[in-house]
Motif scaffolding. Structure first.
Motif, short mmCIF file in Angstrom:
data_model
loop_
_atom_site.label_atom_id
_atom_site.label_comp_id
_atom_site.label_asym_id
_atom_site.label_seq_id
_atom_site.Cartn_x
_atom_site.Cartn_y
_atom_site.Cartn_z
N CYS A 22 0.76 -1.26 -0.14
CA CYS A 22 0.05 -0.02 -0.08
C CYS A 22 0.82 1.28 0.14
CB CYS A 22 -0.87 0.00 1.23
SG CYS A 22 -1.83 1.65 1.52
N ALA A 101 -5.34 -1.93 0.51
CA ALA A 101 -5.72 -1.15 -0.84
C ALA A 101 -4.36 -0.74 -1.48
CB ALA A 101 -6.67 0.02 -0.45
N LEU A 126 -14.00 0.69 -5.77
CA LEU A 126 -13.16 -0.53 -5.33
C LEU A 126 -13.29 -1.53 -6.21
CD1 LEU A 126 -14.30 0.19 -1.40
CD2 LEU A 126 -12.29 1.06 -2.72
N ALA A 163 -12.62 2.74 3.08
CA ALA A 163 -11.37 2.16 2.31
C ALA A 163 -10.50 3.13 1.69
CB ALA A 163 -11.83 1.20 1.38
N CYS A 164 -11.10 4.14 1.10
CA CYS A 164 -10.09 5.09 0.33
C CYS A 164 -10.79 6.55 0.49
CB CYS A 164 -9.75 4.67 -0.97
SG CYS A 164 -8.55 5.83 -1.82
N HIS A 212 -8.88 -3.10 -3.88
CA HIS A 212 -9.05 -3.33 -2.36
C HIS A 212 -9.26 -4.76 -1.99
CE1 HIS A 212 -11.92 -2.76 1.28
NE2 HIS A 212 -10.70 -2.66 1.73
#
Length: 303
Positions: A22, A101, A126, A163-164, A212
Motif C-alpha cells: 500500500c 488497498a 473499489l 477504504a479510500c 481493495h
C-alpha cells in the motif's frame, strides 16, 4: 511525476506485506508524505519487519511518520490521532486509505480534481475481494434495519467507503473526523451522514477505481471482528435516528435483523462466535462499555 501535497494516513494491523504494498503504491501514485499508525498491539514486531522497506522508500524521497500507540486504537481513533498529529496547515488535504488497498496516480488525480471543484469528501470505486461497488453502485445503508441496500430503498443513506477517502480542508475542520465510539465498522456511514448535515459535498467517482482486498486485517469471522461489526450496527441505530421514535424503531428492527444475522453466521461457520458477539455488544451498549478483544500475538504474552 509531479508530487502531490496530499498527506496519506494508513493504519497498520499485522499485515506487513500488504501495508508495504500500500505504502509503495502511495509513492508511485504521487504521494510524498505518509503517516502510518501501528495498531498491531504486537510490541512493534510487524513494524520491525517493514523497516527495510520503509528505509528504501525514504531514500527514494517518501516522508514516512510512524505513530505507535501502546494498544490498538481502532480505525476511527487511529485516524483521528494521525490527523491531529500532523495536520497544521489550513489548506491541508488528507487521503485515508486502508492498508490492504492499492492507490494509483489516476485515482489520486481524479479525487484531487473533485476537491478543486468544491467537493469535501471524495471516494473512488473499489475493485477486488469484498468490494461491492466495482460496477459503479453507490454504498447505501438502511438506517432502521442495519442493512446494505440499493439507493432507492426507503430509509437508505448513501455513504462513501472508508477504504479510500480524500478529505478537503473544510471537512478536516470538523476534527475529530470520525466518531471514535466506533472501532472499525460504521464510522464511514456516520461520517457521511454528519458531513451532509453540516452542508459538506460528497462525491463518489464513477470512472476510476483502486484495488481493495477487504477485511484482510480484521480476522473476519473472529470474535474480534464479529463483536466490533455488531457493535458498529448498534451505534448506527442510535446515531442515525433523527427523532426519538425513529431511534426506538431502529433499535427494535436492529435487534431482529442482527439476531437473524448472528444465527445464520453461526450456522454457516459452525461456531457460536456471532451469537456471543451479538450478546456482548448489546450488553456493552447498554452499560456504556467497549471491549478491545484484539487477538493476542502467538508466542507473545500481553501485559
Amino acid at each position: 511525476m509531479n508530487r502531490s501535497s496530499v498527506t496519506a494516513v494508513v493504519l497498520h494491523f499485522r499485515t506487513p506485506e500488504k501495508t508495504l504494498n500500500c505504502v509503495e503504491s502511495l509513492w508511485v501514485g504521487g504521494i510524498e508524505s505518509v503517516v502510518l499508525v501501528d495498531n498491531s498491539q504486537d510490541g512493534g514486531l510487524s513494524l520491525k519487519s517493514m523497516s527495510a522497506g520503509f528505509e528504501g522508500l525514504s531514500q527514494r524521497g517518501l516522508c514516512i511518520q510512524l505513530i505507535s500507540p501502546v494498544r490498538n486504537l481502532g480505525f476511527a481513533a487511529g485516524v483521528n490521532l494521525a490527523i491531529e498529529s500532523v495536520v497544521r496547515d489550513e489548506g491541508a488535504r488528507v487521503l485515508l486509505i486502508n492498508s490492504d488497498a492499492v492507490l494509483n496516480e489516476k485515482a489520486l488525480r481524479a479525487m484531487s480534481e473533485a476537491i478543486d471543484l468544491g467537493m469535501d469528501l471524495v471516494a473512488p470505486l473499489l475493485e477486488g475481494e469484498g468490494a461491492f461497488d466495482k460496477r459503479g453502485e453507490v454504498f447505501s445503508y438502511q438506517r432502521w434495519l442495519g442493512l446494505h441496500v440499493p439507493t432507492w430503498f426507503p430509509g437508505a443513506i448513501d455513504f462513501l467507503s472508508g477504504a479510500c477517502l480524500l478529505l478537503s480542508p473544510r471537512l478536516i475542520s470538523l476534527h475529530p473526523i470520525f466518531d471514535d465510539e466506533f472501532f472499525f465498522y460504521g464510522e464511514d456511514v456516520e461520517l457521511s451522514y454528519r458531513a451532509r448535515k453540516c452542508g459538506m459535498r460528497l462525491c463518489q467517482l464513477q470512472d476510476v477505481a483502486i484495488k481493495h482486498l477487504g477485511s484482510s486485517s480484521s480476522n473476519k469471522g473472529s470474535l474480534f471482528y464479529e463483536y466490533h461489526t455488531v457493535r458498529g450496527h448498534w451505534l448506527l441505530a442510535r446515531k442515525l435516528a433523527r427523532t426519538g421514535a425513529e431511534k426506538v424503531v431502529a433499535v427494535v428492527a436492529h435487534a431482529v435483523v442482527l439476531s437473524l444475522r448472528a444465527v445464520w453466521r453461526s450456522f454457516r461457520k459452525r461456531n457460536s462466535k456471532p451469537l456471543l458477539a451479538l450478546m456482548m455488544a448489546a450488553i456493552d451498549l447498554i452499560t456504556g462499555r467497549r471491549r478491545d478483544l484484539t487477538p493476542s500475538v502467538p508466542g507473545r504474552s500481553e501485559s
